[in-house]
Design a protein around this motif. Structure first.
Motif, PDB file in Angstrom:
ATOM      1  N   LYS A 139      -4.011  -2.098   8.707  1.00  0.00           N
ATOM      2  CA  LYS A 139      -2.750  -2.132   8.054  1.00  0.00           C
ATOM      3  C   LYS A 139      -2.113  -3.397   8.464  1.00  0.00           C
ATOM      4  O   LYS A 139      -1.525  -4.192   7.481  1.00  0.00           O
ATOM      5  CB  LYS A 139      -1.882  -0.872   8.421  1.00  0.00           C
ATOM      6  N   GLU A 140      -2.118  -3.580   9.909  1.00  0.00           N
ATOM      7  CA  GLU A 140      -1.340  -4.829  10.368  1.00  0.00           C
ATOM      8  C   GLU A 140      -1.875  -6.023   9.810  1.00  0.00           C
ATOM      9  O   GLU A 140      -1.390  -7.078   9.282  1.00  0.00           O
ATOM     10  CB  GLU A 140      -1.580  -4.884  11.700  1.00  0.00           C
ATOM     11  N   LYS A 141      -3.340  -6.054   9.427  1.00  0.00           N
ATOM     12  CA  LYS A 141      -4.069  -7.173   8.879  1.00  0.00           C
ATOM     13  C   LYS A 141      -3.800  -7.449   7.290  1.00  0.00           C
ATOM     14  O   LYS A 141      -3.616  -8.579   6.897  1.00  0.00           O
ATOM     15  CB  LYS A 141      -5.587  -7.011   9.071  1.00  0.00           C
ATOM     16  N   THR A 142      -3.780  -6.212   6.804  1.00  0.00           N
ATOM     17  CA  THR A 142      -3.457  -6.303   5.509  1.00  0.00           C
ATOM     18  C   THR A 142      -2.027  -6.702   5.061  1.00  0.00           C
ATOM     19  O   THR A 142      -1.718  -7.638   4.061  1.00  0.00           O
ATOM     20  CB  THR A 142      -3.374  -4.861   4.731  1.00  0.00           C
ATOM     21  N   GLU A 143      -0.892  -6.468   5.677  1.00  0.00           N
ATOM     22  CA  GLU A 143       0.492  -6.971   5.823  1.00  0.00           C
ATOM     23  C   GLU A 143       0.335  -8.370   5.982  1.00  0.00           C
ATOM     24  O   GLU A 143       0.890  -9.283   5.209  1.00  0.00           O
ATOM     25  CB  GLU A 143       1.251  -6.311   6.800  1.00  0.00           C
ATOM     26  N   GLU A 144      -0.339  -9.026   6.889  1.00  0.00           N
ATOM     27  CA  GLU A 144      -0.453 -10.541   7.113  1.00  0.00           C
ATOM     28  C   GLU A 144      -1.213 -11.115   5.990  1.00  0.00           C
ATOM     29  O   GLU A 144      -0.666 -12.228   5.579  1.00  0.00           O
ATOM     30  CB  GLU A 144      -1.429 -10.888   8.293  1.00  0.00           C
ATOM     31  N   MET A 145      -2.223 -10.651   5.397  1.00  0.00           N
ATOM     32  CA  MET A 145      -2.851 -11.163   4.229  1.00  0.00           C
ATOM     33  C   MET A 145      -1.934 -11.128   2.991  1.00  0.00           C
ATOM     34  O   MET A 145      -1.860 -12.302   2.348  1.00  0.00           O
ATOM     35  CB  MET A 145      -4.201 -10.331   3.966  1.00  0.00           C
ATOM     36  N   ALA A 146      -1.080 -10.151   2.802  1.00  0.00           N
ATOM     37  CA  ALA A 146      -0.267  -9.855   1.786  1.00  0.00           C
ATOM     38  C   ALA A 146       0.708 -11.147   1.986  1.00  0.00           C
ATOM     39  O   ALA A 146       1.210 -11.805   0.948  1.00  0.00           O
ATOM     40  CB  ALA A 146       0.586  -8.394   1.626  1.00  0.00           C
ATOM     41  N   GLU A 147       1.374 -11.212   2.812  1.00  0.00           N
ATOM     42  CA  GLU A 147       2.346 -12.425   3.247  1.00  0.00           C
ATOM     43  C   GLU A 147       1.797 -13.785   2.906  1.00  0.00           C
ATOM     44  O   GLU A 147       2.508 -14.639   2.352  1.00  0.00           O
ATOM     45  CB  GLU A 147       2.895 -12.266   4.747  1.00  0.00           C
ATOM     46  N   SER A 148       0.457 -13.926   3.314  1.00  0.00           N
ATOM     47  CA  SER A 148       0.165 -15.360   3.410  1.00  0.00           C
ATOM     48  C   SER A 148      -0.330 -15.425   1.755  1.00  0.00           C
ATOM     49  O   SER A 148      -0.610 -16.783   1.458  1.00  0.00           O
ATOM     50  CB  SER A 148      -1.171 -15.570   4.077  1.00  0.00           C
ATOM     51  N   MET A 149      -0.691 -14.553   1.122  1.00  0.00           N
ATOM     52  CA  MET A 149      -1.082 -14.846  -0.559  1.00  0.00           C
ATOM     53  C   MET A 149       0.056 -14.608  -1.309  1.00  0.00           C
ATOM     54  O   MET A 149      -0.083 -15.239  -2.610  1.00  0.00           O
ATOM     55  CB  MET A 149      -1.831 -13.735  -0.835  1.00  0.00           C
ATOM     56  N   VAL A 150       1.133 -14.486  -0.873  1.00  0.00           N
ATOM     57  CA  VAL A 150       2.659 -14.258  -1.863  1.00  0.00           C
ATOM     58  C   VAL A 150       2.590 -15.664  -2.477  1.00  0.00           C
ATOM     59  O   VAL A 150       3.084 -15.797  -3.476  1.00  0.00           O
ATOM     60  CB  VAL A 150       3.761 -14.061  -0.955  1.00  0.00           C
ATOM     61  N   SER A 151       2.725 -16.888  -2.011  1.00  0.00           N
ATOM     62  CA  SER A 151       2.842 -18.207  -2.308  1.00  0.00           C
ATOM     63  C   SER A 151       1.999 -18.705  -3.194  1.00  0.00           C
ATOM     64  O   SER A 151       2.189 -19.525  -3.884  1.00  0.00           O
ATOM     65  CB  SER A 151       3.140 -19.235  -1.264  1.00  0.00           C
ATOM     66  N   SER A 152       0.769 -18.246  -3.022  1.00  0.00           N
ATOM     67  CA  SER A 152      -0.328 -18.907  -4.033  1.00  0.00           C
ATOM     68  C   SER A 152      -0.886 -17.906  -5.024  1.00  0.00           C
ATOM     69  O   SER A 152      -1.398 -18.143  -6.100  1.00  0.00           O
ATOM     70  CB  SER A 152      -1.628 -19.052  -2.932  1.00  0.00           C
TER      71      SER A 152
ATOM     72  N   ILE B 267      -0.792  -5.149  -0.932  1.00  0.00           N
ATOM     73  CA  ILE B 267       0.396  -4.266  -0.890  1.00  0.00           C
ATOM     74  C   ILE B 267       0.103  -3.159  -1.172  1.00  0.00           C
ATOM     75  O   ILE B 267       0.302  -1.898  -0.692  1.00  0.00           O
ATOM     76  CB  ILE B 267       1.675  -4.990  -1.690  1.00  0.00           C
ATOM     77  N   GLU B 268      -0.714  -2.473  -2.374  1.00  0.00           N
ATOM     78  CA  GLU B 268      -1.191  -1.710  -2.507  1.00  0.00           C
ATOM     79  C   GLU B 268      -2.145  -0.872  -1.681  1.00  0.00           C
ATOM     80  O   GLU B 268      -2.181   0.283  -1.419  1.00  0.00           O
ATOM     81  CB  GLU B 268      -1.734  -1.668  -4.114  1.00  0.00           C
ATOM     82  N   LYS B 269      -3.004  -1.922  -1.232  1.00  0.00           N
ATOM     83  CA  LYS B 269      -3.850  -1.299  -0.189  1.00  0.00           C
ATOM     84  C   LYS B 269      -3.123  -1.031   1.045  1.00  0.00           C
ATOM     85  O   LYS B 269      -3.331   0.303   1.999  1.00  0.00           O
ATOM     86  CB  LYS B 269      -4.831  -2.431   0.317  1.00  0.00           C
ATOM     87  N   LYS B 270      -2.036  -1.680   1.328  1.00  0.00           N
ATOM     88  CA  LYS B 270      -1.350  -1.322   2.712  1.00  0.00           C
ATOM     89  C   LYS B 270      -0.721   0.013   2.310  1.00  0.00           C
ATOM     90  O   LYS B 270      -0.454   1.016   3.296  1.00  0.00           O
ATOM     91  CB  LYS B 270       0.169  -2.248   2.801  1.00  0.00           C
ATOM     92  N   LEU B 271       0.067   0.412   1.107  1.00  0.00           N
ATOM     93  CA  LEU B 271       0.469   1.517   1.043  1.00  0.00           C
ATOM     94  C   LEU B 271      -0.272   2.835   1.170  1.00  0.00           C
ATOM     95  O   LEU B 271      -0.062   3.819   1.404  1.00  0.00           O
ATOM     96  CB  LEU B 271       0.960   1.688  -0.483  1.00  0.00           C
ATOM     97  N   ASP B 272      -1.685   2.446   0.595  1.00  0.00           N
ATOM     98  CA  ASP B 272      -2.836   3.498   0.669  1.00  0.00           C
ATOM     99  C   ASP B 272      -3.190   3.650   2.239  1.00  0.00           C
ATOM    100  O   ASP B 272      -3.081   5.205   2.464  1.00  0.00           O
ATOM    101  CB  ASP B 272      -3.970   2.989  -0.160  1.00  0.00           C
ATOM    102  N   LEU B 273      -3.313   2.689   2.895  1.00  0.00           N
ATOM    103  CA  LEU B 273      -3.485   2.727   4.450  1.00  0.00           C
ATOM    104  C   LEU B 273      -2.241   3.637   5.044  1.00  0.00           C
ATOM    105  O   LEU B 273      -2.432   4.378   5.873  1.00  0.00           O
ATOM    106  CB  LEU B 273      -3.560   1.544   5.024  1.00  0.00           C
ATOM    107  N   GLU B 274      -0.966   3.528   4.593  1.00  0.00           N
ATOM    108  CA  GLU B 274       0.243   4.229   5.365  1.00  0.00           C
ATOM    109  C   GLU B 274       0.091   5.691   4.961  1.00  0.00           C
ATOM    110  O   GLU B 274       0.343   6.445   5.781  1.00  0.00           O
ATOM    111  CB  GLU B 274       1.475   3.574   4.911  1.00  0.00           C
ATOM    112  N   GLU B 275      -0.294   5.784   3.829  1.00  0.00           N
ATOM    113  CA  GLU B 275      -0.587   7.247   3.284  1.00  0.00           C
ATOM    114  C   GLU B 275      -1.353   8.065   4.173  1.00  0.00           C
ATOM    115  O   GLU B 275      -1.138   9.142   4.627  1.00  0.00           O
ATOM    116  CB  GLU B 275      -0.898   7.337   1.977  1.00  0.00           C
ATOM    117  N   ASN B 276      -2.696   7.380   4.407  1.00  0.00           N
ATOM    118  CA  ASN B 276      -3.630   8.065   5.194  1.00  0.00           C
ATOM    119  C   ASN B 276      -3.079   8.070   6.749  1.00  0.00           C
ATOM    120  O   ASN B 276      -3.485   9.087   7.317  1.00  0.00           O
ATOM    121  CB  ASN B 276      -4.880   7.204   5.017  1.00  0.00           C
TER     122      ASN B 276
END
Length: 212
Positions: free
Chosen positions: A133-146, A155-164
């Motif tokens: 989840k932590e890695k996914t958050e970092e990837m989501a933040e880094s990809m927002v601008s590009s 972000i969707e993957k992060k939500l799935d991880l949070e649910e699990n």
């Protein structure tokens, strides 16, 4: 063997003992062997336990056991079995209760080990999901601008991880509660076992005093 058969053995012995053609030494030997046979029969019938069996044999060989005492043991055991369903304080019932509690302790320990094993696996999986989840958050933040689309996927993957993660945390709490309940139950059973063993020891001491 019923009480009638047991009395018959005594009559056989009395007849042999009263015979004028038998010497004193032979009578004494037959006396001991007859008692040993009766003790073995009591043990085979379940009227006495292993410790009592060896104790009575020693007394018979030492000449400290009479046929009257053996008969009392036989009748006492018979009465105990007759009343066991109505009297919870009988020694046989105490032994059965102790064995039952020991069996339950073993079963509870086995269940506790299984629950702890599952909880350990859940903890490991939780750590993996949290790291992911932590890695996914970092990837989501880094990809927002590009790339917003790629960022949205993270972000969707992060939500799935949070649910699990939440599901496993809930299961972990449930397992911890089970472990706590098992521990409390084991303490209750331990207390009952100590009580039974204390009462049994007291009865054994009373029996010893009777022979003094």
């Amino acid at each position: 063997m019923g009480c009638g058969g047991f009395h018959e053995l005594f009559r056989v012995y009395d007849s042999r003992y009263d015979s004028r053609n038998t010497g004193y030494n032979n009578r004494h030997q037959d006396d001991t062997q007859e008692k040993i046979s009766l003790i073995k029969r009591l043990y085979a019938e379940g009227s006495i336990d292993r410790d009592r069996y060896y104790s009575l044999k020693d007394r018979a060989y030492n000449g400290n056991l009479s046929f009257e005492q053996l008969m009392d043991i036989k009748e006492s055991s018979f009465d105990s079995r007759e009343n066991s369903s109505q009297d919870e304080d009988k020694p046989n019932n105490k032994n059965k209760s102790i064995n039952k509690y020991k069996r339950k302790i073993r079963e509870l320990k086995s269940s506790k080990e299984k629950v702890e094993s599952i909880r350990s696996k859940i903890k490991e999986r939780l750590n993996e999901l949290l790291q992911e989840k932590e890695k996914t958050e970092e990837m989501a933040e880094s990809m927002v601008s590009s790339s917003e689309e790629v960022a949205r996927e993270y972000i969707e993957k992060k939500l799935d991880l949070e649910e699990n993660i939440q599901v496993l945390k809930k299961r972990e709490k449930e397992l911890e509660k089970q472990i706590d309940e098992i521990g409390k139950t084991m303490k209750v059973i331990d207390t009952k076992m100590l009580d039974y063993e204390a009462v049994k020891l007291q009865e054994e001491l009373e029996d010893i005093k009777k022979d003094i």
